[in-house]
Design a protein around this motif. Structure first.
Motif, PDB file in Angstrom:
ATOM      1  N   ASP A   1     -11.044  -1.782  -1.489  1.00  0.00           N
ATOM      2  CA  ASP A   1     -10.104  -0.659  -1.520  1.00  0.00           C
ATOM      3  C   ASP A   1     -10.584   0.471  -2.427  1.00  0.00           C
ATOM      4  O   ASP A   1     -10.268   1.640  -2.191  1.00  0.00           O
TER       5      ASP A   1
ATOM      6  N   ILE B   1     -10.214   3.310  -0.037  1.00  0.00           N
ATOM      7  CA  ILE B   1      -8.976   4.075  -0.285  1.00  0.00           C
ATOM      8  C   ILE B   1      -9.071   4.684  -1.688  1.00  0.00           C
ATOM      9  O   ILE B   1      -8.335   4.297  -2.605  1.00  0.00           O
TER      10      ILE B   1
ATOM     11  N   TYR C   1       0.837  -1.205   0.000  1.00  0.00           N
ATOM     12  CA  TYR C   1       0.000   0.000   0.000  1.00  0.00           C
ATOM     13  C   TYR C   1       0.874   1.258   0.000  1.00  0.00           C
ATOM     14  O   TYR C   1       0.542   2.254  -0.648  1.00  0.00           O
TER      15      TYR C   1
END
Length: 221
Positions: free
Chosen positions: A144, A148, A118
């Motif tokens: 994700d 994110i 990451y």
């Protein structure tokens, strides 16, 4: 105390490597560089501590494998609870120093496993250089994309994941949603049956293709 000495030793090694490089007037045009970021378990435990399921993390063995093939490797054991984004910002500054020295971007490869992967993804986003190489290992989940959203792949991207690992799956969705330029993209699915533990080990299954990618072999032949 032992962990602190070990951390200092690795940090000093990285620092001295950068000092030595900064003193070079003209870098070797053929030299290739790897930035390697380890998984979260190493942040939280001494290297002698074994994970209850995956065993000891072979951090030193992984670095030794890269160095054996003549890569200059920048790596360190991170402090506990390191912020991935902040750490990536610092690495981007270091990479830009290499580029300013005249190192070709395709001679630089950023490799990360699990949490380190990451960090590598954030480096890809923040550096935004499509010619730098990246290898993301066991570090993408479908959630994700929503959890994110600020990560955008950029560069020559190789992702490696293990079929039995729930913490790392195909990252094609991230590639498709990324807004930056991806020159090369390839994925490898492993079948070691080691779950997330595959990236704890210095396995040829992921290290060999990572080396090929770092050497500019984007077909992995």
């Amino acid at each position: 105390m032992k962990f602190q000495k070990l951390f200092f030793s690795f940090s000093l090694t990285v620092l001295l490597s950068f000092i030595a490089f900064s003193q070079e007037k003209t870098p070797n045009e053929d030299q290739r560089y790897i930035f390697f970021f380890h998984n979260k378990f190493i942040e939280e435990n001494d290297l002698n501590v074994a994970h209850p399921e995956y065993g000891k993390a072979e951090y030193n063995e992984i670095l030794a494998s890269f160095r054996k093939d003549n890569f200059i490797v920048f790596s360190e054991i991170r402090k506990k609870n390191t912020n991935a984004y902040d750490y990536a910002e610092r690495i981007v500054k270091q990479i830009k120093k290499l580029l300013k020295k005249g190192v070709s971007p395709n001679k630089i490869t950023v490799i990360g496993t699990s949490k380190g992967g990451y960090i590598a993804q954030y480096v890809s986003t923040l550096l935004a250089n499509p010619d730098v190489n990246f290898v993301f290992i066991g570090c993408f989940r479908d959630v994700d994309i929503e959890e994110i959203p600020d990560i955008n792949f950029c560069g020559n991207i190789l992702t490696i994941y293990e079929k039995s690992d729930i913490y790392g799956v195909s990252a094609i969705k991230r590639k498709e949603t990324s807004k930056l330029k991806v020159n090369q993209f390839k994925e490898i699915e492993l079948n070691t049956n080691l779950k997330h533990g595959f990236l704890y080990k210095a396995l040829d299954e992921w290290i060999v293709p990572a080396k090929k990618w770092a050497n500019g072999n984007y077909t992995l032949n």
